[in-house]
Enzyme design. Structure first.
Site, short mmCIF file in Angstrom:
data_model
loop_
_atom_site.label_atom_id
_atom_site.label_comp_id
_atom_site.label_asym_id
_atom_site.label_seq_id
_atom_site.Cartn_x
_atom_site.Cartn_y
_atom_site.Cartn_z
N ARG A 283 0.87 -1.18 0.00
CA ARG A 283 0.00 0.00 0.00
C ARG A 283 0.90 1.24 0.00
O ARG A 283 1.98 1.23 0.60
CB ARG A 283 -0.90 0.03 1.25
CG ARG A 283 -2.08 -0.91 1.22
CD ARG A 283 -3.13 -0.51 0.20
NE ARG A 283 -4.24 -1.45 0.12
CZ ARG A 283 -4.29 -2.50 -0.68
NH1 ARG A 283 -3.30 -2.78 -1.50
NH2 ARG A 283 -5.35 -3.29 -0.70
N GLU A 312 -4.17 7.49 -4.78
CA GLU A 312 -4.39 6.81 -6.05
C GLU A 312 -5.70 7.33 -6.62
O GLU A 312 -6.69 7.29 -5.90
CB GLU A 312 -4.49 5.30 -5.84
CG GLU A 312 -3.14 4.67 -5.53
CD GLU A 312 -3.21 3.19 -5.19
OE1 GLU A 312 -4.29 2.59 -5.35
OE2 GLU A 312 -2.20 2.64 -4.78
N HIS A 331 -1.50 0.70 -9.69
CA HIS A 331 -2.08 -0.34 -8.83
C HIS A 331 -2.76 -1.45 -9.65
O HIS A 331 -3.98 -1.62 -9.60
CB HIS A 331 -3.08 0.27 -7.83
CG HIS A 331 -3.32 -0.62 -6.64
ND1 HIS A 331 -3.75 -0.15 -5.43
CD2 HIS A 331 -3.20 -1.97 -6.48
CE1 HIS A 331 -3.88 -1.15 -4.57
NE2 HIS A 331 -3.55 -2.28 -5.20
O1 3PY Z 1 -5.84 -7.09 -3.33
C1 3PY Z 1 -5.14 -6.16 -2.93
O2 3PY Z 1 -5.23 -5.73 -1.78
C2 3PY Z 1 -4.23 -5.51 -3.86
O3 3PY Z 1 -3.82 -4.41 -3.62
C3 3PY Z 1 -3.80 -6.24 -5.08
O4 3PY Z 1 -2.91 -5.48 -5.83
#
Ligand code: 3PY
Length: 366
Positions: A283, A312, A331
């Site tokens: 993250r 994001e 992402h």
């Molecule tokens: O599934 C998740 O939490 C993701 O960020 C996959 O990239």
């Protein structure tokens, strides 16, 4: 058997008795009819209009599915999606959540007391207010494991992109100003390197497995405790400081929690080697981006590859995007057709189980 089912239907909702009788008439199994007729009046909200058909099919077999009609894309799309979701939410028994709208107290209030499950279509669940879910007795499920390979592939892609200077090289192709020469735009090898994994969970392990053919010299990892899987993969358990000091590549594969927020900061960046390459597939908030900007700008570390950022989308004029030694993706860790479909089916199966009194397939312990 039929008598019992009809009595059950009668007790719960008399009109289903008629439906069940009609369906028996066309030859459907009685158990399926009783089950479906009893659950069809339950509303399940799917938070995106591009949710895979495989998952929708599972949900639609059992429930009344509500879905936003807007595409969660761009500022206007996001605003409309949010407005739409807030309108659809009251009275739902489960939320299948792939929106960036946080599962907050306000949102849960709006849903109402009948809400039984939030099924987030992601491995991470830092966008969910766990205290509120716990206090209300609402269950939470996520979609781990099915996305590990796809996310690990992106980690390897980012390692290559950052080590081999894709940002600068792509710019040269775009501008037509290729530096042709023997020692121009040289990168770094994965071969012979030490790769440090922060968090040897499903994704961290998948990264190590995928790097098997790259002739990595040494895998090391850090986390709360040593793991048997580490031994099996030939990875050495080390302290965080040791990992920072020894790694040529550092891959962040941990969830975002209060403990991990800004774990990469001015202090931890200062402990890294000058040739270190930082990869973030967890993250954005695992990294203090101001500190990362300074470290990359001053060439205190060699490069970074990010699949996740804060915020994001990252604004297109964000200063991070001016750095030649940074490679950023929007992402897309789990964004393959097969993985997204598997995630959708897993989330849908969690909903079916939660609303028919069975154990969740992939519960989050609250
Ligand atoms: O599934 C998740 O939490 C993701 O960020 C996959 O990239």
């Amino acid at each position: 058997m039929l008598k019992i089912i009809l009595q059950k239907c009668q007790r719960r909702a008399p009109r289903f008795k008629v439906v069940a009788l009609l369906l028996v008439g066309v030859g459907l199994p009685a158990s399926c009819i009783a089950h479906n007729t009893m659950t069809k009046n339950l509303k399940v909200l799917v938070s995106s209009n591009d949710f895979p058909a495989s998952g929708l099919k599972v949900l639609e077999e059992h429930f009344t599915v509500l879905q936003t009609k807007y595409l969660n894309f761009g500022e206007e799309g996001q605003t409309k999606t949010k407005e739409d979701l807030l309108k659809l939410i009251p009275g739902c028994s489960a939320l299948v959540w792939s929106s960036n709208l946080p599962i907050s107290k306000e949102l849960l209030d709006r849903a109402g007391p009948q809400l039984k499950l939030v099924a987030t279509v992601s491995a991470g669940y830092n966008h969910c207010n766990l205290d509120e879910l716990r206090a209300r007795g609402i269950k939470l499920s996520n979609t781990p494991n099915v996305l590990s390979s796809a996310v690990a592939e992106i980690a390897v892609g980012l390692m290559l992109a950052a080590a081999r200077r894709f940002t600068e090289n792509l710019e040269q192709v775009r501008t037509g100003e290729w530096e042709i020469g023997f020692d121009k735009v040289l990168g770094q090898d994965i071969r012979g390197s030490t790769v440090g994994i922060v968090g040897l969970g499903g994704i961290g392990q998948a990264v190590v497995k995928r790097l098997a053919g790259f002739e990595v010299d040494k895998f090391i990892y850090t986390g709360h405790r040593e793991k048997p899987e580490g031994k099996a993969l030939g990875a050495e358990f080390v302290t965080q400081d040791e990992l920072l000091a020894r790694s040529d590549f550092i891959v962040l594969a941990v969830p975002l929690t209060n403990e991990t927020r800004h774990m990469i900061n001015t202090d931890t960046l200062a402990k890294m080697k000058s040739n270190a390459i930082l990869i973030n597939i967890g993250r954005g908030d695992l990294v203090d981006q101001e500190a990362l900007y300074d470290a990359l700008k001053n060439k205190q570390i060699y490069a970074a590859g990010l699949d996740v950022t804060t915020p994001e989308p990252l604004p297109k004029d964000h200063k991070l995007l001016t750095l030649p030694n940074l490679f950023v993706l929007p992402h897309i860790g789990s964004a393959t057709v097969r993985t997204r479909s598997d995630m959708a089916v897993l989330a849908a199966n969690n909903v079916v189980n939660a609303l028919t009194g069975k154990a969740l397939v992939t519960p989050v312990n609250l």
